[in-house]
Design an enzyme around this catalytic site. Structure first.
Site, PDB file in Angstrom:
ATOM      1  N   CYS A   1       0.773  -1.287   0.146  1.00 25.41           N
ATOM      2  CA  CYS A   1       0.105  -0.210  -0.115  1.00 25.41           C
ATOM      3  C   CYS A   1       0.988   1.386  -0.012  1.00 25.41           C
ATOM      4  O   CYS A   1       0.381   2.264  -0.228  1.00 25.41           O
ATOM      5  CB  CYS A   1      -0.923   0.036   1.192  1.00 25.41           C
ATOM      6  SG  CYS A   1      -1.921  -1.590   1.404  1.00 25.41           S
TER       7      CYS A   1
ATOM      8  N   HIS B   1      -3.520   6.942   2.286  1.00 22.45           N
ATOM      9  CA  HIS B   1      -3.836   5.886   1.851  1.00 22.45           C
ATOM     10  C   HIS B   1      -5.229   5.339   2.666  1.00 22.45           C
ATOM     11  O   HIS B   1      -5.589   5.348   3.753  1.00 22.45           O
ATOM     12  CB  HIS B   1      -2.952   4.700   2.277  1.00 22.45           C
ATOM     13  CG  HIS B   1      -3.141   3.365   2.070  1.00 22.45           C
ATOM     14  ND1 HIS B   1      -3.925   2.853   0.941  1.00 22.45           N
ATOM     15  CD2 HIS B   1      -3.246   2.165   3.160  1.00 22.45           C
ATOM     16  CE1 HIS B   1      -4.418   1.617   1.175  1.00 22.45           C
ATOM     17  NE2 HIS B   1      -3.936   1.082   2.266  1.00 22.45           N
TER      18      HIS B   1
ATOM     19  N   ASN C   1     -10.568  -0.405   0.082  1.00 22.65           N
ATOM     20  CA  ASN C   1      -8.867  -0.465  -0.081  1.00 22.65           C
ATOM     21  C   ASN C   1      -8.233  -0.765  -1.198  1.00 22.65           C
ATOM     22  O   ASN C   1      -8.612  -1.733  -1.422  1.00 22.65           O
ATOM     23  CB  ASN C   1      -8.317  -1.141   1.182  1.00 22.65           C
ATOM     24  CG  ASN C   1      -7.038  -1.058   1.338  1.00 22.65           C
ATOM     25  OD1 ASN C   1      -6.257  -0.669   0.613  1.00 22.65           O
ATOM     26  ND2 ASN C   1      -6.472  -1.527   2.756  1.00 22.65           N
TER      27      ASN C   1
HETATM   28  O1  UT7 Z   1      -4.031  -1.357   3.127  1.00 25.12           O
HETATM   29  C1  UT7 Z   1      -3.333  -2.377   4.065  1.00 25.12           C
HETATM   30  C2  UT7 Z   1      -3.538  -2.024   5.434  1.00 25.12           C
HETATM   31  N1  UT7 Z   1      -4.689  -2.512   6.190  1.00 25.12           N
HETATM   32  C3  UT7 Z   1      -5.226  -1.883   7.261  1.00 25.12           C
HETATM   33  O2  UT7 Z   1      -4.913  -0.785   7.420  1.00 25.12           O
HETATM   34  C4  UT7 Z   1      -6.412  -2.561   7.997  1.00 25.12           C
HETATM   35  C5  UT7 Z   1      -6.141  -2.157   9.552  1.00 25.12           C
HETATM   36  N2  UT7 Z   1      -7.404  -3.053  10.256  1.00 25.12           N
HETATM   37  C6  UT7 Z   1      -8.521  -2.571  10.001  1.00 25.12           C
HETATM   38  O3  UT7 Z   1      -9.026  -1.886   9.447  1.00 25.12           O
HETATM   39  C7  UT7 Z   1      -9.678  -3.413  11.051  1.00 25.12           C
HETATM   40  O4  UT7 Z   1      -8.874  -4.070  12.089  1.00 25.12           O
HETATM   41  C8  UT7 Z   1     -10.485  -4.161  10.377  1.00 25.12           C
HETATM   42  C9  UT7 Z   1     -11.531  -3.313   9.532  1.00 25.12           C
HETATM   43  C10 UT7 Z   1     -10.104  -5.201   9.550  1.00 25.12           C
HETATM   44  C11 UT7 Z   1     -11.335  -4.912  11.414  1.00 25.12           C
HETATM   45  O5  UT7 Z   1     -11.994  -4.109  12.115  1.00 25.12           O
HETATM   46  P1  UT7 Z   1     -11.592  -4.397  13.832  1.00 25.12           P
HETATM   47  O6  UT7 Z   1     -12.668  -3.427  14.635  1.00 25.12           O
HETATM   48  O7  UT7 Z   1     -10.402  -4.565  14.362  1.00 25.12           O
HETATM   49  O8  UT7 Z   1     -12.700  -5.713  14.094  1.00 25.12           O
HETATM   50  P2  UT7 Z   1     -12.123  -7.214  14.538  1.00 25.12           P
HETATM   51  O9  UT7 Z   1     -11.170  -7.767  13.680  1.00 25.12           O
HETATM   52  O10 UT7 Z   1     -11.681  -6.920  15.924  1.00 25.12           O
HETATM   53  O11 UT7 Z   1     -13.514  -8.042  14.692  1.00 25.12           O
HETATM   54  C12 UT7 Z   1     -14.531  -7.794  15.483  1.00 25.12           C
HETATM   55  C13 UT7 Z   1     -15.820  -8.465  15.184  1.00 25.12           C
HETATM   56  C14 UT7 Z   1     -15.247 -10.066  15.313  1.00 25.12           C
HETATM   57  O12 UT7 Z   1     -16.467 -10.897  15.977  1.00 25.12           O
HETATM   58  P3  UT7 Z   1     -16.359 -11.174  17.382  1.00 25.12           P
HETATM   59  O13 UT7 Z   1     -15.054 -12.133  17.488  1.00 25.12           O
HETATM   60  O14 UT7 Z   1     -16.157  -9.942  18.166  1.00 25.12           O
HETATM   61  O15 UT7 Z   1     -17.358 -11.928  17.726  1.00 25.12           O
HETATM   62  C15 UT7 Z   1     -15.386 -10.532  13.885  1.00 25.12           C
HETATM   63  O16 UT7 Z   1     -15.571 -11.948  13.732  1.00 25.12           O
HETATM   64  O17 UT7 Z   1     -16.339  -8.469  14.033  1.00 25.12           O
HETATM   65  C16 UT7 Z   1     -16.409  -9.830  13.405  1.00 25.12           C
HETATM   66  N3  UT7 Z   1     -16.127  -9.502  11.808  1.00 25.12           N
HETATM   67  C17 UT7 Z   1     -17.158  -9.261  11.124  1.00 25.12           C
HETATM   68  N4  UT7 Z   1     -18.591  -8.997  11.080  1.00 25.12           N
HETATM   69  C18 UT7 Z   1     -19.556  -8.750  10.216  1.00 25.12           C
HETATM   70  C19 UT7 Z   1     -15.101  -9.423  11.240  1.00 25.12           C
HETATM   71  N5  UT7 Z   1     -15.354  -9.177   9.710  1.00 25.12           N
HETATM   72  C20 UT7 Z   1     -16.681  -8.920   9.573  1.00 25.12           C
HETATM   73  C21 UT7 Z   1     -17.573  -8.720   8.654  1.00 25.12           C
HETATM   74  N6  UT7 Z   1     -18.874  -8.692   9.025  1.00 25.12           N
HETATM   75  N7  UT7 Z   1     -17.196  -8.509   7.545  1.00 25.12           N
END
Ligand code: UT7
Length: 324
Positions: free
Chosen positions: A114, A242, A272
């Site tokens: 990225c 980004h 993204n």
């Molecule tokens: O360009 C490269 C750089 N990449 C980035 O900068 C990405 C950086 N990270 C992020 O943007 C965030 O961490 C994410 C958007 C990827 C994830 O957000 P988060 O607030 O960190 O969520 P999480 O991974 O902690 O997941 C929270 C919950 C989980 O459920 P439980 O375990 O709390 O029951 C996941 O299973 O959200 C669930 N979850 C979803 N639910 C509905 C994960 N993906 C989804 C989804 N829809 N698509």
């Protein structure tokens, strides 16, 4: 003093739009989750005849036409990408052929995930200093729809396809872009297996790990660029960050204490797009007149590698004979 300025930009997005509601039909997710956690409302996916190459060609042609620079004046052609159509020939070599660039044009692809477009800006500036022809065509382009697994909702919803292109001019009396590039090698938090692993080439990401890295790297990198350029962050006309997650940008804006109106993005409709994200946003802002001649634009990319890259890009006056 010597460096590059931005003459013109172009971009291309696939026609097919995949909304959050479309994704609700194929996986266990919701528009509410995606929008509130990321700011993403939709993304574009290549279909039919569209490809990484076709997006690059469309973006490059627009940028060249708008710049008034002819294909035979280009000395350097770089494409930042991790999802090219071919490992060889490089996309930049295909552009050499299709655009009719001279045979001694320096053409290659580079992969800094990225951060790739900012790495390519710096590389182009260095190469142009030694090149006979002082114009560069620099692209960031991805077809990330090819490397996401529909069985993994935590990554599938985040990524989209697209290409952005910029034409740069190098002159002795232009300022440097004061690039700040860095890498903290990590093969755990964000990976896509290569050809020798015998496993599908799909994105694996520890979202929270990357999030923690990003909220630290983005503001730190922006500050370092301003410091290197000898300006204050208030002197920056526009920030182009980004587009990985709106929450990361909100964190960075708050930490930097800059005007949020100078940091708006397009993640709501692009998602993204990795290396393509900065140049697509640059082009959208140029088209809307939100970036104009003389503006100082601070670009920052961050992501896989882990890498980061920032640069202060000044927009040149348009050349005589340009088309816009
Ligand atoms: O360009 C490269 C750089 N990449 C980035 O900068 C990405 C950086 N990270 C992020 O943007 C965030 O961490 C994410 C958007 C990827 C994830 O957000 P988060 O607030 O960190 O969520 P999480 O991974 O902690 O997941 C929270 C919950 C989980 O459920 P439980 O375990 O709390 O029951 C996941 O299973 O959200 C669930 N979850 C979803 N639910 C509905 C994960 N993906 C989804 C989804 N829809 N698509």
């Amino acid at each position: 003093m010597s460096g590059v300025k931005l003459l013109a930009t172009g971009s291309a997005l696939p026609q097919h739009v995949v909304t959050n509601h479309d994704l609700e039909q194929i996986m266990d997710t919701s528009d509410e989750w995606i929008t509130s956690r990321t700011g993403i409302g939709a993304r574009h996916h290549c279909t039919g005849e569209e490809s990484h190459t076709s997006l690059c060609l469309e973006a490059a042609k627009k940028a060249l036409e708008r710049s008034g620079v002819k294909a035979e004046e280009i000395g350097v052609c770089l494409v930042a990408t991790l999802t090219p159509d071919f490992l060889t020939p490089a996309t930049a070599c295909v552009l050499q052929k299709e655009l009719g660039l001279e045979h001694d044009t320096v053409c290659f692809d580079l992969n800094a995930a990225c951060s790739g477009f900012v790495y390519a800006l710096h590389t182009a500036q260095c190469l142009l200093a030694a090149a006979g022809r002082k114009y560069a065509l620099v692209l960031g382009a991805e077809v990330l729809s090819r490397v996401i697994d529909s069985g993994d909702r935590s990554t599938y919803v985040l990524f989209g396809d697209g290409a952005g292109a910029a034409v740069l001019e190098w002159r002795e009396d232009y300022p440097s872009i004061h690039a700040v590039l860095g890498c903290r090698g990590d093969d755990q938090v964000l990976t896509i297996p290569g050809v020798n692993k015998g496993v599908p080439a799909v994105v694996h990401m520890d979202g929270q790990g990357v999030f923690r890295f990003a909220v630290e790297a983005l503001p730190h990198c922006a500050r370092e660029v301003a410091q290197k350029a000898g300006i204050s962050l208030e002197d920056v006309d526009r920030f182009v960050f980004h587009q990985a997650n709106q929450r990361i940008i909100n964190f960075a804006v708050k930490k930097l204490g800059v005007d949020p109106a100078k940091c708006t993005g397009n993640i709501a409709h692009t998602a993204n797009t990795s290396a393509a994200s900065v140049p697509i946003l640059l082009d959208e802002l140029m088209e809307k007149g939100e970036i104009k001649s003389g503006d100082k634009v601070l670009c920052v990319g961050f992501g896989g590698g882990l890498t980061w890259g920032g640069a202060l890009l000044e927009v040149a006056q348009r050349r005589e004979g340009d088309t816009k």
